[in-house]
Write a protein that holds these residues in place. Structure first.
Motif, short mmCIF file in Angstrom:
data_model
loop_
_atom_site.label_atom_id
_atom_site.label_comp_id
_atom_site.label_asym_id
_atom_site.label_seq_id
_atom_site.Cartn_x
_atom_site.Cartn_y
_atom_site.Cartn_z
N LEU A 136 46.34 43.39 64.23
CA LEU A 136 45.79 43.06 62.92
C LEU A 136 45.19 44.29 62.25
O LEU A 136 45.32 44.48 61.03
CB LEU A 136 44.74 41.96 63.05
CG LEU A 136 45.26 40.59 63.49
CD1 LEU A 136 44.11 39.59 63.60
CD2 LEU A 136 46.31 40.07 62.53
N ILE A 171 48.36 46.40 60.96
CA ILE A 171 49.16 45.89 59.85
C ILE A 171 48.34 45.70 58.58
O ILE A 171 48.88 45.75 57.48
CB ILE A 171 49.87 44.57 60.22
CG1 ILE A 171 48.87 43.47 60.58
CG2 ILE A 171 50.84 44.80 61.37
CD1 ILE A 171 49.53 42.15 60.93
N SER A 172 47.03 45.51 58.73
CA SER A 172 46.20 45.33 57.54
C SER A 172 46.03 46.62 56.75
O SER A 172 45.62 46.59 55.59
CB SER A 172 44.82 44.77 57.92
OG SER A 172 44.12 45.69 58.73
N PHE A 231 51.54 42.20 54.88
CA PHE A 231 50.54 41.40 55.60
C PHE A 231 49.70 40.65 54.58
O PHE A 231 49.21 41.25 53.62
CB PHE A 231 49.67 42.32 56.46
CG PHE A 231 48.46 41.65 57.06
CD1 PHE A 231 48.59 40.73 58.08
CD2 PHE A 231 47.18 41.95 56.60
CE1 PHE A 231 47.48 40.11 58.64
CE2 PHE A 231 46.06 41.35 57.15
CZ PHE A 231 46.21 40.43 58.18
N VAL A 269 49.13 34.74 62.07
CA VAL A 269 49.23 35.90 61.18
C VAL A 269 50.30 35.62 60.12
O VAL A 269 51.42 35.25 60.45
CB VAL A 269 49.61 37.17 61.97
CG1 VAL A 269 49.61 38.38 61.06
CG2 VAL A 269 48.65 37.37 63.15
N MET A 293 52.77 36.93 57.34
CA MET A 293 53.49 38.15 56.99
C MET A 293 54.53 37.84 55.92
O MET A 293 54.83 36.69 55.63
CB MET A 293 54.20 38.71 58.24
CG MET A 293 53.30 38.98 59.43
SD MET A 293 52.17 40.35 59.16
CE MET A 293 53.33 41.71 59.07
N CYS A 322 58.91 45.35 61.63
CA CYS A 322 57.90 44.32 61.93
C CYS A 322 57.43 44.44 63.37
O CYS A 322 57.90 45.28 64.13
CB CYS A 322 58.47 42.92 61.68
SG CYS A 322 59.64 42.37 62.95
#
Length: 325
Positions: free
Chosen positions: A79, A82-83, A93, A107, A109, A176
């Motif tokens: 997290l 990807i944030s 995200f 999550v 996406m 991803c």
């Protein structure tokens, strides 16, 4: 073979403005506001579904991560990675939440309707088709652009493989699944994580490695795509396969007498450089973006939207806006 849901039938037509998917910062996510549209498969740590926000009608990919099976530190690491990422070749995200009923972290996406490169390749094989050089080049370019961006942020992916390379409805490549990604320290990583059969030799041997390890995995994935088969023996036990990859000469792109024309010398050289055994001599993603094969692909008009539509048998919509990926 497992059938893939036709997301083109249940989702809104794509907008040229990707910001239409941006949720309001004040939106709160929960199971109550998300309707499951289709099961997409398994990601690192848990199941992935296409879901629709009942309040807005927008659709997302939702990955469920069982915290009991995945140490929370890995979930938090994914997290945190990807944030902070925002690039056209990285999946977007949109938030995360904890499901009280199942002790899962969920999550949200960006949803890639074209599924993964693995799924697309399997469908192409099922139809006894082949991937052409121009399409392969555009996919390679997208992966390299994503990796170059990650490297600029001092990250390495560490699990590049066909199932982690996604395609949007318009054929844009998206990387991803950052569950095993890590921060580079002086461009070197030392942990042993990822999918063994796509690992670079230096990783298998337990040596220090950097972003060039992702280049090896990229070359192997592209080679598998165009040859319609994995370049190494799939029937070997894991340990023997690791020895084979680390000790044998790397695979090459060779012409197929069944195809109407040979692969270009530039493409063969790109694969050769990507699969250089000596990591110090292997190019970086940024280096390969300057390779003659990729530079030539960048100058060509390649209708990736039409290609992915043909792979999945979709009706073509908005043909006039799909000339470029």
């Amino acid at each position: 073979m497992e059938s893939r849901p036709d997301l083109s039938r249940v989702l809104e037509p794509p907008s040229d403005d990707d910001s239409s998917l941006e949720p309001s910062p004040s939106i709160e996510w929960s199971d109550d506001v998300l309707e499951i549209v289709a099961r997409l498969g398994e990601g690192a740590g848990g199941a992935v579904h296409a879901v629709r926000d009942a309040r807005t009608g927008k659709c997302y990919a939702r990955k469920s991560i069982v915290t009991r099976g995945s140490p929370l530190k890995y979930v938090l690491r994914e997290l945190s990675i990807i944030s902070t990422l925002e690039h056209s070749n990285i999946t977007g995200f949109y938030g995360a939440y904890m499901s009280p009923s199942s002790s899962e972290v969920k999550v949200l996406m960006e949803l890639c309707e074209g599924h993964s490169l693995e799924a697309a390749g399997a469908e192409i094989r099922r139809r006894q088709g082949r991937v052409g050089e121009k399409v392969a080049g555009r996919i390679a370019e997208g992966v390299l652009q994503g990796l170059t961006y990650l490297h600029s942020k001092h990250f390495i992916h560490r699990d590049i493989k066909p199932s982690n390379i996604l395609l949007t409805r318009s054929g844009v490549v998206k990387l991803c699944d950052f569950g095993v990604s890590g921060k580079l320290v002086k461009s070197v990583a030392v942990t042993f994580m990822g999918t063994t059969c796509y690992m670079a030799p230096e990783r298998i041997l337990g040596c220090n490695y950097g972003i060039r390890a992702d280049v090896w995995s990229t070359g192997l994935s592209i080679l598998e795509l165009v040859q319609n088969e994995f370049p190494y023996p799939r029937d070997l036990p894991a340990f023997e396969l690791m020895l084979h990859i680390s000790q044998s000469a790397p695979p090459k792109l060779e012409d197929d007498p069944m195809l109407p024309k040979p692969w270009s010398d530039a493409m063969k050289d790109f694969i050769r450089l990507s699969l250089t055994m000596d990591a110090t001599a292997r190019p970086t993603p940024r280096d390969l973006l300057l390779h003659p094969w990729i530079e030539g692909i960048q100058k060509r008009k390649i209708n990736m939207a039409r290609w992915i539509s043909e792979v999945w048998g979709w009706d073509m919509i908005h043909k006039e806006s799909s000339d470029s990926p």
